[in-house]
Write a protein that holds these residues in place. Structure first.
Motif, mmCIF file in Angstrom:
data_model
loop_
_atom_site.group_PDB
_atom_site.id
_atom_site.type_symbol
_atom_site.label_atom_id
_atom_site.label_comp_id
_atom_site.label_asym_id
_atom_site.label_seq_id
_atom_site.Cartn_x
_atom_site.Cartn_y
_atom_site.Cartn_z
ATOM 1 N N GLY A 40 -5.171 16.580 -5.784
ATOM 2 C CA GLY A 40 -4.382 15.542 -6.439
ATOM 3 C C GLY A 40 -4.210 14.321 -5.550
ATOM 4 O O GLY A 40 -4.772 14.247 -4.462
ATOM 5 N N THR A 41 -3.395 13.353 -6.017
ATOM 6 C CA THR A 41 -3.318 12.060 -5.326
ATOM 7 C C THR A 41 -2.827 12.155 -3.893
ATOM 8 O O THR A 41 -3.219 11.364 -3.047
ATOM 9 C CB THR A 41 -2.364 11.092 -6.052
ATOM 10 N N MET A 42 -1.921 13.085 -3.589
ATOM 11 C CA MET A 42 -1.346 13.106 -2.247
ATOM 12 C C MET A 42 -2.193 13.891 -1.256
ATOM 13 O O MET A 42 -1.884 13.905 -0.060
ATOM 14 C CB MET A 42 0.079 13.683 -2.272
ATOM 15 N N ALA A 43 -3.253 14.511 -1.720
ATOM 16 C CA ALA A 43 -4.094 15.306 -0.826
ATOM 17 C C ALA A 43 -4.593 14.459 0.329
ATOM 18 O O ALA A 43 -4.743 14.937 1.453
ATOM 19 C CB ALA A 43 -5.270 15.883 -1.598
ATOM 20 N N GLY A 205 -0.911 2.703 -6.740
ATOM 21 C CA GLY A 205 -2.354 2.506 -6.839
ATOM 22 C C GLY A 205 -2.735 1.116 -7.313
ATOM 23 O O GLY A 205 -3.831 0.905 -7.808
ATOM 24 N N HIS A 206 -1.850 0.132 -7.152
ATOM 25 C CA HIS A 206 -2.141 -1.236 -7.585
ATOM 26 C C HIS A 206 -3.400 -1.734 -6.884
ATOM 27 O O HIS A 206 -3.543 -1.589 -5.678
ATOM 28 C CB HIS A 206 -0.956 -2.127 -7.218
ATOM 29 N N THR A 231 6.343 -1.815 2.298
ATOM 30 C CA THR A 231 6.563 -0.393 2.038
ATOM 31 C C THR A 231 5.578 0.039 0.956
ATOM 32 O O THR A 231 5.857 0.926 0.171
ATOM 33 C CB THR A 231 8.001 -0.133 1.572
ATOM 34 N N ILE A 232 4.425 -0.637 0.927
ATOM 35 C CA ILE A 232 3.370 -0.292 -0.023
ATOM 36 C C ILE A 232 2.803 1.061 0.379
ATOM 37 O O ILE A 232 2.523 1.298 1.547
ATOM 38 C CB ILE A 232 2.281 -1.364 -0.011
ATOM 39 N N ASN A 233 2.655 1.927 -0.616
ATOM 40 C CA ASN A 233 2.330 3.307 -0.296
ATOM 41 C C ASN A 233 0.871 3.651 -0.563
ATOM 42 O O ASN A 233 0.287 3.182 -1.532
ATOM 43 C CB ASN A 233 3.238 4.211 -1.132
ATOM 44 N N GLY A 234 0.337 4.457 0.320
ATOM 45 C CA GLY A 234 -0.937 5.133 0.103
ATOM 46 C C GLY A 234 -2.103 4.246 -0.296
ATOM 47 O O GLY A 234 -2.422 3.260 0.356
#
Lengths: 429, 538
Positions: A40-43, A205-206, A231-234
């Motif tokens: 999944g996305t956090m992998a 995911g922007h 604080t944009i993530n991942g």
């Protein structure tokens, strides 16, 4: 149709049971649960932490285990699915009888498993920087609270770069929103005017950053020194930094300081145009200390890949795991209540050459480092706090939280004691 | 510090005209350079100023290497060297004597660190040196830096250079830099009015803030002129902002077009609800990554052309996967949309996990070739090259696909089969094979899209998921089964999104677009360009 579905379901069930059964049951071992998403996305972020935990457990076993027994890792895959986190946590504690769990990444996954740990009275070590505003008896927060990351970073930019205008850009979820709320209150307290703060949120995911980056550019050309606090993530970071580089925003003009970008995230990027952009963490792979050199060597040997990078949440697990080991040794048992009582006050070496201690509010003391991105994908430390910064569960800059303290030692034993009303249970859990 | 700057300016002009440095001064220089290695980052700022103040051209490489992070100190004797990486070791160059020492182990050296403020200080300081460089491009860059830095002490150096400058472009920039400084100084009214005129011609946001400041502080004629200039510049900026929004919208639209054009074939033309479409895009992106890896290790010289190799390979790889998917699964499920949806979704999960197992869960770095990096500055706009290329690439792919469908026998067969399968079959068209190749074509196009999308975003196993919803949105909005609809739909959604974003924010903007599409589909269930004819009734 129905027979086909049954077949698929059966196949799925078989695979899942195979995965969870891979950790064989054996007598006389202490089980440690690892609750990190492997799909999944956090992998992308969490798989590394699973490997790091396996390495730590392996090393402890080579040193002779714990209380004369071998440690045994129980790995489950919550698949970046928040309800599944709850289920898997319950499975780890109830079915596998683990003594402690190391896991979670996103705040929402932590919030999902909190009730389970409370109900079944187990222990969770949470290794990621987070928004604070929480202190729970069964959880030990080894990542940074906002005052161990965001506030020192802003202080650095004010003092060293003379920043007067601020862009707070984040992904739209709880961690950036709370952190930005704290930062906004802090900046205003420091005398920054309303019109000098621009706050911007984007979806997960922007990928199309053209408008926002050109807005930042326009905002920064108003004659005052401007910085971006990200604080944009991942996943959204890669296109964000690519757009910054392509639109020619240099770190000397508008530096970006990020709280979610580490060595692992930079691995997917050409960092040459990003030199000088900043990140605030409590650990960088480039830190020069004997403990760190040993850790990196062990990591490369364990993964059989000398290109694998280390990062801050890995150090948090390193600290958390060693604290747990020490607490179990001190208590002489893995019983949750005894270990929870033994943990506050325990102090273990961290990887930056000092010691980190567990505090009564279940947060730890850490140094805060500011690093600048280099063209080799690593960070150069340009600033380090003079001493260790203790993690503050309740922010002093939010009016609701300023009067709350957390102290899990007897006789207080409370995660949110209101110092004004002298009552436990002012806010939150 | 300002005093030092002024001193430095005089020295620069002095020293650059004088000849070689006497030996005693060379020793001093060596000491000043070696001193860079001591102390903390904060102390280093003063030492950099001291070096700049020597005005010696030899400090230029030292400082620029310091800014680039290539300046090292030898641990044994604390001597500072310029370095160049040669394999595992470094080649050292003595900054004063120019002596070259090859093959030095990195471990015997320490890097001298720089931070942003130091780099800024060096950049601004060196721009005064570069002002007298023989290369006009360097002088231009220096003039721009001085304009941005707004340091009043640079004025004499600019004026000295202006008197000598031959290149008209550099002259114009120097005039602007001078105007900016004159405006904030206490020059006479007529000088300031002239400066405002120059700045008004230049325009842009930075000028705007300078003029606004001047309007606030100034009096009489200066204030009036500044205010008028501010209004004029704001008007121009507003127009450019509109143009910029349209371009950003078209660019986002072209990305949507690329992502959805393959789906316009598999879903639009064939009617297969293909949830694995995003994974075909991902396969294309990973193919690009693999191609770049291979090129880097075998023929690094060809790296700039890596995308040209990647495009056909990605088409073949994704097309082959699509072919197998159609032959292996989808052909058994024609006419059963719900099961097709479930099966292709399952395939998408399998493909994701397969890629995760093979390549690992982390992002992969796909580099931009040099011709896709940076931006094109066009008057008030800055258009990034990668977006420009992708825009035209999307149009080209669309055009080719359109020709293929309308002008080739294969396209004819595809259209025949989708419009009336039985009739096509009785005329001798082998419909199962046409199905397989149509699906492979749609997948292959998705793979090509992956090559382009790898240039602007992440290459991770989740890449496909972020595009699948947008793709379906475009195809449904544009009208199922109509390529023109996909083109117009993608561009409309892109522009609408970008016009909403400044007012509503990225999150709300996206929601508004979705709501708009839902309402639109209520009114026109078949999308923008509804397919007419018998096929619709089936």
């Amino acid at each position: 149709m129905s027979s086909k579905i049954t077949k698929i379901a059966a196949a799925l069930a078989l695979t899942t049971s195979l995965i969870s059964a891979s950790a064989a049951f054996a007598e006389d071992t202490i089980k440690v649960g690892i609750l990190h998403s492997l799909s999944g996305t956090m992998a992308i972020s969490e798989t590394t932490l699973k490997d790091a935990m396996l390495m730590l457990i392996d090393e402890q076993n080579k040193k002779g285990g714990l209380l004369g027994k071998k440690l045994e890792a129980v790995v489950v895959d919550p698949a970046s699915d928040w309800p599944l986190f709850t289920e898997k946590a319950r499975e780890l504690i109830d079915v596998n009888k683990v003594s402690a769990v190391f896991g979670c990444w996103t705040s929402v996954s932590r919030k999902s498993v909190l009730p389970v740990f409370e109900e079944l009275n187990s222990i969770l070590f949470y290794p990621v920087q987070y928004e604070g505003e929480e202190s729970q008896r069964n959880v030990f927060y080894t990542g940074a609270a906002p005052n161990q990351q965001a506030i020192p970073a802003v202080d650095y930019l004010m003092a060293e770069e003379g920043v007067e205008r601020w862009v707070l850009a984040g992904t739209d979820y709880v961690y950036p929103r709370t952190t930005n709320k704290i930062l906004e209150a802090y900046l205003k307290a420091k005398g920054v005017a309303e019109e000098d703060i621009m706050i911007n949120y984007t979806p997960f995911g922007h990928s199309d950053w053209q408008t926002i980056v050109s807005d930042i550019k326009a905002f920064g050309e108003a004659g005052k020194k401007t910085a971006v606090v990200s604080t944009i993530n991942g996943d959204a970071n890669v296109p964000f930094y690519k757009e910054l580089a392509n639109q020619g925003i240099k770190a000397e003009d508008i530096p970006v300081v990020a709280f979610s970008v580490g060595e692992e995230e930079l691995a997917g990027l050409d960092t040459a145009p990003l030199v000088g952009h900043l990140a605030a963490w409590n650990y960088f792979q480039s830190v020069e200390s004997d403990a760190n050199a040993e850790f990196i060597d062990a990591w490369h040997a364990f993964t059989k890949n000398d290109k694998r990078v280390t990062n801050d949440p890995m150090e948090a697990h390193y600290i958390g795991f060693n604290m747990w080991v020490k607490a179990v040794e001190a208590a002489g048992t893995t019983d949750s209540d005894a270990v929870i009582d033994a943990l506050p006050g325990i102090s273990v070496p961290n990887l930056t050459g000092g010691y980190s201690a567990m505090m009564p509010n279940h947060h730890i003391t850490k140094p805060v480092l500011i690093g600048e991105i280099q063209d080799n994908g690593q960070f150069d430390v340009v600033y380090e706090t003079a001493g260790l910064v203790p993690g503050d569960a309740w922010s002093d800059y939010l009016p609701d939280s300023a009067k709350l303290i957390s102290d899990w030692r007897a006789p207080l034993s409370c995660g949110n004691f209101n110092t004004e009303t002298k009552e436990c249970g002012g806010k939150g859990n | 510090m300002t005093l030092l700057r002024a001193l430095l300016v005089c020295l620069v002009t002095l020293v650059l005209s004088s000849a070689a440095v006497p030996p005693s001064m060379a020793d001093d220089l060596q000491d000043t350079i070696n001193a860079l290695a001591d102390g903390s980052l904060k102390d280093r700022a003063e030492k950099v100023d001291a070096l700049l103040a020597t005005g010696d051209p030899k400090v230029v490489p030292v400082l620029s290497q310091l800014a680039d992070g290539n300046l090292y100190v030898r641990k044994a004797d604390n001597r500072v060297f310029l370095t160049e990486s040669a394999g595992k070791n470094f080649t050292l160059t003595d900054p004063v004597s120019g002596e070259v020492i090859p093959d030095i182990n990195k471990r015997t050296l320490d890097k001298i660190k720089a931070n942003n403020s130091l780099r800024r200080q060096i950049r601004d300081g060196l721009s005064l040196f570069a002002l007298n460089s023989p290369d006009p491009a360097k002088r231009l860059e220096a003039a721009e830096t001085i304009f941005k830095a707004q340091d009043a002490s640079a004025l004499p150096a600019i004026e000295a250079r202006l008197a000598k400058e031959q290149d008209p472009e550099v002259s114009a920039f120097l005039e602007e830099a001078r105007a900016g400084l004159v405006l904030s100084s206490d020059a006479s009214e007529s000088d300031k009015l002239a400066a405002i005129d120059v700045l008004r011609e230049k325009g842009g946001r930075q000028v705007l803030s300078m003029l606004t400041a001047a309007a606030e502080k100034g009096e009489g004629a200066v204030r009036d002129a500044a205010e008028r200039a501010v209004v004029a510049i704001e008007r121009v900026l507003a127009i450019w902002e509109g143009v910029q929004n349209i371009w950003y919208g078209l660019s986002l639209g072209s990305v949507l077009l690329l992502a959805s054009i393959g789906l316009a074939i598999t879903f639009g033309v064939m009617g297969v609800i293909n949830m694995a479409h995003g994974e075909m895009v991902m396969i294309g992106a990973y193919t690009t990554f693999t191609v770049q890896q291979v090129i880097q290790s075998t023929a690094p010289g060809l790296f700039d052309y890596s995308l040209l190799f990647a495009i056909p390979i990605a088409f073949l790889v994704a097309g082959a996967v699509g072919f197998v998917l159609e032959r292996g699964i989808i052909r058994f499920l024609y006419g059963r949309p719900l099961e097709t949806l479930l099966a292709t979704w399952g395939v998408s999960l399998m493909l994701q996990q397969a890629v995760r197992t093979i390549f690992g869960p982390t992002n992969k770095e796909v580099s931009n070739p040099s011709w896709m990096s940076g931006a094109l500055d066009l008057a008030g706009l800055s258009l990034t090259w990668n977006r420009i290329w992708i825009f035209f690439f999307a149009l080209a792919v669309f055009g080719l696909l359109f020709l293929l469908l309308k002008r080739t026998p294969m396209g004819l067969q595809m259209r025949a089969v989708t419009q009336n399968r039985n009739m096509a079959s009785s005329l001798g068209v082998r419909t199962p094979w046409v199905d397989a190749f149509t699906f492979a074509l749609g997948s292959g196009i998705a793979g090509i899209a992956g090559v382009a999308l790898s240039q602007i975003g992440n290459v991770s196993p989740n890449l496909g998921q972020s595009y699948i919803i947008d793709s379906f949105m475009v195809v449904v909005f544009g009208g199922v089964g109509n390529l023109w609809g996909t083109l117009i739909g993608a561009l409309t959604l892109g522009v609408a999104n970008k016009f909403l974003e400044p007012f509503a924010g990225a999150v709300l903007g996206k929601i508004l677009v979705l709501v708009f599409i839902i309402l639109f589909i209520q009114k026109r269930p078949r999308g923008l360009f509804a397919l007419k004819g018998r096929a619709v009734e089936q």
